[in-house]
Motif scaffolding. Structure first.
Motif, short mmCIF file in Angstrom:
data_model
loop_
_atom_site.label_atom_id
_atom_site.label_comp_id
_atom_site.label_asym_id
_atom_site.label_seq_id
_atom_site.Cartn_x
_atom_site.Cartn_y
_atom_site.Cartn_z
N ASP A 65 0.83 -1.22 0.00
CA ASP A 65 0.00 0.00 0.00
C ASP A 65 0.86 1.26 0.00
O ASP A 65 0.55 2.23 -0.70
CB ASP A 65 -0.93 0.00 1.22
N ALA A 66 1.93 1.26 0.78
CA ALA A 66 2.81 2.43 0.84
C ALA A 66 3.49 2.67 -0.51
O ALA A 66 3.60 3.82 -0.97
CB ALA A 66 3.86 2.25 1.92
N LEU A 67 3.92 1.61 -1.16
CA LEU A 67 4.55 1.76 -2.48
C LEU A 67 3.54 2.24 -3.53
O LEU A 67 3.87 3.06 -4.39
CB LEU A 67 5.19 0.45 -2.92
N LEU A 68 2.32 1.74 -3.45
CA LEU A 68 1.31 2.14 -4.43
C LEU A 68 0.89 3.60 -4.26
O LEU A 68 0.52 4.25 -5.24
CB LEU A 68 0.09 1.24 -4.32
N THR A 69 0.97 4.12 -3.04
CA THR A 69 0.61 5.54 -2.86
C THR A 69 1.63 6.45 -3.54
O THR A 69 1.30 7.58 -3.89
CB THR A 69 0.50 5.91 -1.38
N HIS A 70 2.85 5.97 -3.71
CA HIS A 70 3.91 6.78 -4.34
C HIS A 70 4.23 6.31 -5.75
O HIS A 70 5.30 6.59 -6.28
CB HIS A 70 5.17 6.75 -3.48
N LEU A 71 3.30 5.60 -6.37
CA LEU A 71 3.53 5.04 -7.69
C LEU A 71 3.77 6.12 -8.73
O LEU A 71 4.52 5.92 -9.69
CB LEU A 71 2.35 4.17 -8.09
N GLY A 72 3.16 7.28 -8.54
CA GLY A 72 3.32 8.37 -9.51
C GLY A 72 4.76 8.82 -9.66
O GLY A 72 5.15 9.33 -10.71
N LEU A 73 5.57 8.64 -8.62
CA LEU A 73 6.98 9.03 -8.71
C LEU A 73 7.73 8.23 -9.77
O LEU A 73 8.74 8.70 -10.30
CB LEU A 73 7.66 8.84 -7.35
N LEU A 74 7.24 7.04 -10.08
CA LEU A 74 7.92 6.21 -11.07
C LEU A 74 7.75 6.76 -12.49
O LEU A 74 8.47 6.36 -13.40
CB LEU A 74 7.40 4.78 -11.00
N PHE A 75 6.81 7.68 -12.69
CA PHE A 75 6.60 8.25 -14.02
C PHE A 75 7.49 9.45 -14.28
O PHE A 75 7.53 9.97 -15.40
CB PHE A 75 5.13 8.62 -14.20
N ILE A 76 8.20 9.93 -13.28
CA ILE A 76 9.09 11.08 -13.46
C ILE A 76 10.20 10.78 -14.47
O ILE A 76 10.44 11.58 -15.37
CB ILE A 76 9.65 11.56 -12.11
N PRO A 77 10.89 9.63 -14.38
CA PRO A 77 11.93 9.36 -15.40
C PRO A 77 11.37 9.31 -16.82
O PRO A 77 12.03 9.77 -17.76
CB PRO A 77 12.50 8.00 -14.98
N ALA A 78 10.17 8.78 -16.99
CA ALA A 78 9.58 8.74 -18.33
C ALA A 78 9.31 10.15 -18.83
O ALA A 78 9.55 10.47 -20.01
CB ALA A 78 8.30 7.92 -18.31
N GLY A 79 8.83 11.01 -17.96
CA GLY A 79 8.57 12.40 -18.35
C GLY A 79 9.85 13.13 -18.71
O GLY A 79 9.90 13.89 -19.68
N VAL A 80 10.91 12.88 -17.95
CA VAL A 80 12.20 13.49 -18.26
C VAL A 80 12.71 12.98 -19.61
O VAL A 80 13.26 13.75 -20.41
CB VAL A 80 13.22 13.20 -17.13
N GLY A 81 12.51 11.70 -19.89
CA GLY A 81 12.93 11.15 -21.17
C GLY A 81 12.21 11.79 -22.34
O GLY A 81 12.81 12.06 -23.39
N VAL A 82 10.92 12.08 -22.16
CA VAL A 82 10.17 12.74 -23.23
C VAL A 82 10.72 14.13 -23.47
O VAL A 82 10.86 14.57 -24.62
CB VAL A 82 8.67 12.79 -22.87
#
Length: 123
Positions: A65-82
């Protein structure tokens, strides 16, 4: 919670060791996730006939549950790549779009076929 985090990290470590030792083309965390899944399935199978109540994995649900609440942080590298590779994305938008559409359709079709096969197998 420490127990659950330890189990997750041990599964990831085991996956990394297997991936490197056997020179597998699959990332270690993916193998670790499969090991965790297999372990949970085996635990449920062996505890199903037990007379004692299922104790579960201590803290594993809390860690998930704790990891899923911060799941959005995993999209930061993809955004930087774009942002970083914007010019290449603009130049090769057509073949990349085609690859994405074909890959998505193939994945949906394969998932449907697997679901049909599993439903036929189950009953």
């Amino acid at each position: 919670m420490i127990g659950g985090l330890s189990i997750l990290l041990l599964c990831q470590l085991a996956g990394e060791v297997l991936a490197r030792a056997l020179d597998l083309p699959v990332p270690g965390p993916v193998i670790g996730m499969a090991l965790l899944f297999a372990g949970l399935l085996l635990r449920d199978r062996f505890l199903r006939g037990a007379t004692r109540p299922d104790p579960g994995v201590p803290g594993l649900g809390q860690v998930a549950d704790a990891l899923l609440t911060h799941l959005g942080l995993l999209f930061i590298p993809a955004g930087v790549g774009v942002v970083v590779y914007g010019p290449q994305l603009a130049r090769y938008w057509a073949p990349m779009s085609l690859a994405i559409v074909i890959g998505t359709l193939a994945t949906i079709a394969l998932t449907g076929r697997v679901a049909q096969a599993l439903m036929r197998r189950k009953g």
